[in-house]
Design a protein around this motif. Structure first.
Motif, PDB file in Angstrom:
ATOM      1  N   TYR A  99       5.561   1.367 -12.144  1.00 40.48           N
ATOM      2  CA  TYR A  99       6.942   1.082 -11.738  1.00 40.48           C
ATOM      3  C   TYR A  99       7.260   1.829 -10.433  1.00 40.48           C
ATOM      4  N   TYR A 102       5.782   0.296  -7.346  1.00 40.03           N
ATOM      5  CA  TYR A 102       6.485  -0.906  -6.920  1.00 40.03           C
ATOM      6  C   TYR A 102       7.787  -0.574  -6.204  1.00 40.03           C
ATOM      7  N   TYR A 103       8.466   0.484  -6.653  1.00 39.58           N
ATOM      8  CA  TYR A 103       9.810   0.762  -6.137  1.00 39.58           C
ATOM      9  C   TYR A 103       9.929   2.013  -5.272  1.00 39.58           C
ATOM     10  N   ARG A 110       4.583   7.896  -2.888  1.00 36.83           N
ATOM     11  CA  ARG A 110       3.723   6.740  -3.088  1.00 36.83           C
ATOM     12  C   ARG A 110       2.242   7.117  -3.068  1.00 36.83           C
TER      13      ARG A 110
END
Length: 153
Positions: A99, A102-103, A110
């Motif tokens: 999750y 992705y966000y 990241r």
């Protein structure tokens, strides 16, 4: 041999293996893209792997939900708890970091998520088969005890 209440049905077992093998293979491609051949035809493989990985992750979420009864039975019977709890924790971590991948907007976060999601995901390669093998050993022992109690073998 009588079927154990802990064993998964064939369709569910196939779905588990399909989802996790697809995740492992596509995840390995995403972790080690430099290992792919360098020809132009291979350039699209990482993007395709990301798409397949995302789809397999959705299947894995469905499979994990379908395993709820299996988890409850195993917990109540106090069988194979250690590897089961480790698998649940590992999958929870993978869901949360997936999750986040992705966000997450922060590039440092990241980078951390990519690294840990990948390495912990590869841990599934060891832990899932170990859970299955230990489970089969437990089932075999329970079966042999039942036979001995009935005065057989």
């Amino acid at each position: 041999m009588q079927r154990s209440s802990f064993r998964l049905s064939r369709p569910l077992r196939a779905a588990v293996y399909l989802a996790f093998v697809a995740l492992l293979l596509t995840g390995a491609v995403l972790m080690f893209p430099e290992r792919l051949p360098t020809s132009e035809s291979w350039e699209r493989i990482p993007a395709l792997s990301r798409k397949i990985h995302g789809g397999a992750a959705m299947l894995a979420l469905l499979v994990l939900g379908a395993l709820t009864a299996h988890v409850k039975r195993g917990w109540k019977a106090a069988k194979n708890r250690l590897s089961g709890v480790l698998l649940l924790g590992l999958n929870t971590f993978l869901i949360a970091t997936g999750y986040g991948l992705y966000y997450a907007a922060d590039e440092d976060l990241r980078a951390w998520l990519i690294r840990w999601h990948g390495w912990i995901g590869l841990g599934t390669l060891v832990l899932l088969p170990a859970h299955v093998i230990v489970g089969r050993i437990i089932i075999r022992r329970l079966h042999h005890r039942k036979i001995q109690q009935r005065g057989g073998a």
